[in-house]
Design an enzyme around this catalytic site. Structure first.
Site, PDB file in Angstrom:
ATOM      1  N   HIS A 134       0.838  -1.200   0.000  1.00 59.69           N
ATOM      2  CA  HIS A 134       0.000   0.000   0.000  1.00 59.69           C
ATOM      3  C   HIS A 134       0.873   1.251   0.000  1.00 59.69           C
ATOM      4  CE1 HIS A 134      -3.427   2.585   1.466  1.00 59.69           C
ATOM      5  NE2 HIS A 134      -2.399   3.244   2.001  1.00 59.69           N
ATOM      6  N   GLU A 135       1.883   1.287   0.869  1.00 56.78           N
ATOM      7  CA  GLU A 135       2.735   2.475   0.964  1.00 56.78           C
ATOM      8  C   GLU A 135       3.571   2.677  -0.296  1.00 56.78           C
ATOM      9  OE1 GLU A 135       2.254   4.643   3.136  1.00 56.78           O
ATOM     10  OE2 GLU A 135       0.880   3.392   4.282  1.00 56.78           O
TER      11      GLU A 135
END
Length: 306
Positions: A134-135
């Site tokens: 996600h990051e």
């Protein structure tokens, strides 16, 4: 919403923020105010473009990892970065029990990923991989830059409104520069409108990073379970991170957690809202509801299974 649709929506909202800034400047200061507001926004954006990563990392107490430190984290990020076609980002640790993570940096070549010690204690490799994917998706989608621009313009609008308020209270105002009623309306409503637009930008980018991260790992369920774990731990005050379930904080006598130091100005960077429980409602939340994010991810998972 598709990735293209989300991008169009994001830049439409950014344009609305910029237009609101110029409008407020004009309402409070005429044509000169419009010019000054625009110059002010450009100057602020120029500063944060170069300094956004160092500001965010310093404000959150992040420390860069030394060579050979936390090989588990480094291995997962390295594998995901190679899969995404990204340079290896700098890695940082925040010595705090609350499980969370964020990415920052103006572009993939200057990106950094920071995780709390609490998230390393809480999560297994599958969940941690979902969070880090996600990051890294934020990095690849340039969300770190977009979010910084939105926060900067929103901050400029609030600053101008506050200066105008002080001028009206202590220094009077020139009636030739717009109507007094219009100025009062701008002072009250413009910062609220800017905040709502800024938060809409943030929520849209979170949905897109969830989808991109799930595609990167091929495991939407892993990220869904990670979000549920993060939400539960955040609601409980991150207590799992204090006792070191899985490694980082597993010493027999854990050191006391530091005093709370989470900076609200950077709440939008984290994968889940670090200020949960202090929100005034979903309208003013920097993040979409966890339940909605999990539902979307599980819809992706069921679609892949079908």
């Amino acid at each position: 919403m598709s990735s293209l649709g989300n991008t169009v929506k994001t830049f439409t909202l950014l344009a609305a923020l910029a237009g609101l800034l110029v409008f407020v400047g004009g309402l409070l200061g005429g044509r000169g105010g419009m010019v000054m507001a625009l110059v002010f926004a450009i100057a602020m954006n120029g500063f944060v473009y170069w300094k956004s990563d160092s500001l965010a990392l310093r404000a959150n107490g992040a420390r860069e990892l030394q060579a050979g430190e936390l090989p588990r984290l480094r291995s997962i990020v390295s594998s995901l970065a190679a899969r995404a076609g990204l340079p290896m980002p700098r890695l940082y640790i925040i010595d705090r029990p609350e499980p969370n993570a964020f990415a920052t940096g103006r572009d993939p070549e200057h990106a950094a990923v920071a995780v709390t010690s609490g998230i390393l204690d809480l999560m297994d490799d599958r969940e941690l991989t979902g969070v880090l994917a996600h990051e890294l998706s934020h990095v690849k989608n340039r969300d770190t830059l977009v979010g910084t621009i939105a926060a900067t313009i929103g901050g400029a609008i609030s600053f101008i409104a506050q200066m105008a308020q002080f001028q009206m209270i202590f220094g009077g105002r020139d009636d030739r520069q717009g109507s007094g009623i219009g100025a009062i309306v701008a002072i009250i409503l413009a910062p609220i409108a800017a905040l709502i637009i800024q938060l809409a930008v943030s929520r849209g980018r979170e949905y897109q990073a969830d989808a991109s991260g799930a595609r990167l790992t091929g495991d939407p369920e892993g990220l869904a379970e990670a979000l549920e774990s993060l939400d539960g731990a955040t609601q409980r005050g991150g207590i799992l991170g204090r006792f070191g379930r899985r490694g980082y904080g597993s010493s027999p006598a854990p050191t006391p957690a530091p005093a709370p130091a989470l900076n609200p100005a950077f709440a939008h960077l984290y994968i889940v809202n670090p200020l949960s429980g202090h929100s005034l409602g979903s309208l003013f939340s920097t993040h979409p509801p966890i339940e909605e994010r999990v539902q979307r991810l599980r819809s992706m998972a069921s679609g892949r299974a079908a």
